[in-house]
Write a protein that holds these residues in place. Structure first.
Motif, mmCIF file in Angstrom:
data_model
loop_
_atom_site.group_PDB
_atom_site.id
_atom_site.type_symbol
_atom_site.label_atom_id
_atom_site.label_comp_id
_atom_site.label_asym_id
_atom_site.label_seq_id
_atom_site.Cartn_x
_atom_site.Cartn_y
_atom_site.Cartn_z
ATOM 1 N N ALA A 36 12.865 6.088 7.966
ATOM 2 C CA ALA A 36 12.703 5.196 7.579
ATOM 3 C C ALA A 36 11.310 4.311 7.212
ATOM 4 N N ASP A 37 10.856 3.991 6.087
ATOM 5 C CA ASP A 37 9.524 3.191 6.050
ATOM 6 C C ASP A 37 9.943 1.598 6.523
ATOM 7 N N ALA A 38 11.070 1.688 6.739
ATOM 8 C CA ALA A 38 11.472 -0.208 6.488
ATOM 9 C C ALA A 38 13.492 0.014 6.980
ATOM 10 N N TYR A 39 13.920 -1.525 8.111
ATOM 11 C CA TYR A 39 15.205 -1.779 8.819
ATOM 12 C C TYR A 39 15.166 -2.653 8.028
ATOM 13 N N LEU A 40 15.637 -3.427 7.713
ATOM 14 C CA LEU A 40 16.643 -4.266 7.326
ATOM 15 C C LEU A 40 18.483 -4.431 7.898
ATOM 16 N N ALA A 41 18.492 -6.084 8.492
ATOM 17 C CA ALA A 41 19.555 -5.621 8.744
ATOM 18 C C ALA A 41 20.685 -6.470 8.303
ATOM 19 N N LYS A 42 21.541 -6.271 7.731
ATOM 20 C CA LYS A 42 23.570 -6.974 7.178
ATOM 21 C C LYS A 42 22.893 -8.150 7.847
ATOM 22 N N PRO A 43 23.118 -9.342 7.327
ATOM 23 C CA PRO A 43 23.179 -9.902 6.082
ATOM 24 C C PRO A 43 21.263 -9.861 5.945
ATOM 25 N N PHE A 44 21.227 -9.935 4.293
ATOM 26 C CA PHE A 44 20.001 -9.535 4.349
ATOM 27 C C PHE A 44 19.293 -10.744 3.217
ATOM 28 N N ASN A 45 18.352 -10.711 3.484
ATOM 29 C CA ASN A 45 17.895 -11.931 2.695
ATOM 30 C C ASN A 45 17.130 -10.806 0.668
ATOM 31 N N ALA A 46 17.271 -11.263 0.228
ATOM 32 C CA ALA A 46 17.173 -10.563 -1.257
ATOM 33 C C ALA A 46 15.315 -10.824 -1.415
ATOM 34 N N ASP A 47 15.139 -11.497 -1.220
ATOM 35 C CA ASP A 47 13.649 -11.909 -0.955
ATOM 36 C C ASP A 47 12.759 -11.285 -0.200
ATOM 37 N N GLU A 48 13.701 -10.830 0.958
ATOM 38 C CA GLU A 48 12.767 -10.112 1.821
ATOM 39 C C GLU A 48 12.530 -8.525 1.257
ATOM 40 N N LEU A 49 14.500 -8.194 0.727
ATOM 41 C CA LEU A 49 14.195 -7.135 0.379
ATOM 42 C C LEU A 49 13.288 -6.406 -1.178
ATOM 43 N N ARG A 50 12.897 -7.291 -1.635
ATOM 44 C CA ARG A 50 11.789 -7.558 -2.866
ATOM 45 C C ARG A 50 10.768 -7.373 -2.233
ATOM 46 N N THR A 51 10.251 -8.008 -1.458
ATOM 47 C CA THR A 51 9.360 -8.257 -0.562
ATOM 48 C C THR A 51 8.753 -6.279 -0.506
ATOM 49 N N ARG A 52 9.292 -6.784 0.222
ATOM 50 C CA ARG A 52 9.214 -5.324 1.069
ATOM 51 C C ARG A 52 9.510 -3.896 0.610
ATOM 52 N N VAL A 53 9.910 -4.363 -0.747
ATOM 53 C CA VAL A 53 9.617 -2.634 -1.954
ATOM 54 C C VAL A 53 8.471 -2.720 -2.671
ATOM 55 N N GLU A 54 8.004 -4.157 -3.023
ATOM 56 C CA GLU A 54 6.909 -4.028 -3.598
ATOM 57 C C GLU A 54 6.183 -4.217 -2.649
ATOM 58 N N LYS A 55 5.705 -4.486 -1.481
ATOM 59 C CA LYS A 55 4.752 -3.881 -0.763
ATOM 60 C C LYS A 55 4.392 -2.928 -0.380
ATOM 61 N N LEU A 56 5.919 -1.986 0.329
ATOM 62 C CA LEU A 56 5.601 -0.324 0.354
ATOM 63 C C LEU A 56 4.926 0.224 -0.806
ATOM 64 N N LEU A 57 5.803 -0.267 -2.455
ATOM 65 C CA LEU A 57 5.231 0.405 -3.680
ATOM 66 C C LEU A 57 3.740 -0.018 -3.799
ATOM 67 N N GLU A 58 3.161 -1.243 -3.298
ATOM 68 C CA GLU A 58 1.534 -1.562 -3.477
ATOM 69 C C GLU A 58 0.849 -0.570 -2.304
ATOM 70 N N ARG A 59 1.033 -1.137 -1.226
ATOM 71 C CA ARG A 59 0.290 -0.095 0.042
ATOM 72 C C ARG A 59 -0.017 1.790 -0.835
ATOM 73 N N HIS A 60 1.521 2.002 -1.120
ATOM 74 C CA HIS A 60 1.434 3.477 -1.573
ATOM 75 C C HIS A 60 0.492 3.795 -2.706
ATOM 76 N N HIS A 61 0.525 3.065 -3.770
ATOM 77 C CA HIS A 61 -0.142 3.178 -4.768
ATOM 78 C C HIS A 61 -1.854 2.363 -4.628
ATOM 79 N N LEU A 62 -2.564 2.242 -3.624
ATOM 80 C CA LEU A 62 -3.559 1.417 -2.865
ATOM 81 C C LEU A 62 -3.913 3.034 -2.367
ATOM 82 N N LEU A 63 -2.972 3.680 -2.030
ATOM 83 C CA LEU A 63 -3.901 4.498 -0.913
ATOM 84 C C LEU A 63 -4.124 5.597 -2.055
ATOM 85 N N ARG A 64 -2.799 5.631 -3.323
ATOM 86 C CA ARG A 64 -3.223 7.370 -3.966
ATOM 87 C C ARG A 64 -5.178 6.796 -5.109
ATOM 88 N N ASN A 65 -4.681 5.765 -5.317
ATOM 89 C CA ASN A 65 -6.048 5.238 -5.991
ATOM 90 C C ASN A 65 -6.462 4.997 -5.451
#
Length: 196
Positions: A36-65
């Motif tokens: 797993a790249d990240a681990y969130l415990a329930k109940p989770f904050n939707a904003d935290e989930l959204r931020t983690r997804v954005e940061k993971l995708l951003e990091r992956h995109h930056l490394l690829r570029n």
């Protein structure tokens, strides 16, 4: 599930965020060890989930570029590929070299078939790892072989090298080589002969 995703060459590049009610330190560590790249415990904050997804995708995109725009093979080898990604790319390169050595075509569909993948799966996988298309990756492997042949045999004609590397059009070979190394094959051979 994480281990199955990470253990499959087709899906191992996909980021994984685990959202679970298992919140002990031991369970969290086991989840991360499983891939797993990240681990969130329930109940989770939707904003935290959204931020983690954005940061993971951003990091992956930056490394690829960052690493996909390097034309030189030396820089390509420094790309921060995981061990699994390196093994996959080595298998792809081996499939390309095998087809070249037997004089067969290196069309994307044939390499995808050799990797036991559909064209679409192969495209997504190569693009996810290298941020380039399979066609571009195959060209890089072919040009790397051409450079190796130029380094190894000063008597081999440029036409024969182009043919052995799967280039039916000599001018395309010269153009592709120059794009990769900044010099034509003739200039490359001359500069190497002067340094011997």
């Amino acid at each position: 599930m994480c281990r199955r995703v990470r253990g499959n060459e087709i899906t191992d590049h996909i980021p994984i965020i685990v959202v679970t009610a298992k919140i002990t330190e031991e369970e969290r560590i086991r989840g991360l060890e499983a891939g797993a790249d990240a681990y969130l415990a329930k109940p989770f904050n939707a904003d935290e989930l959204r931020t983690r997804v954005e940061k993971l995708l951003e990091r992956h995109h930056l490394l690829r570029n960052k690493y996909s725009h390097d034309a030189g093979e030396e820089r390509q080898q420094e790309a921060p590929y995981t061990a699994v990604e390196r093994r996959f790319l080595a298998k792809v390169s081996d499939a390309i070299y095998l087809r070249l050595s037997s004089g067969k075509s290196t069309e994307v569909s044939q390499i995808a078939s050799a990797m036991c993948m559909s064209d679409r799966q192969f495209y997504r996988k190569i693009n996810a790892i290298t941020n380039s298309t399979p066609t571009v990756y195959i060209q890089r492997v072919k040009i790397k072989k051409a450079k190796s042949l130029l380094d190894g045999d000063a008597q081999m004609s440029f036409g024969e090298i182009a043919e052995r590397c799967g280039f039916n059009d000599y001018s395309n070979f010269v153009r592709t080589f120059k794009n990769a190394y900044g010099v034509t094959p003739t200039e490359y051979r001359r500069s190497n002969a002067g340094s011997l």
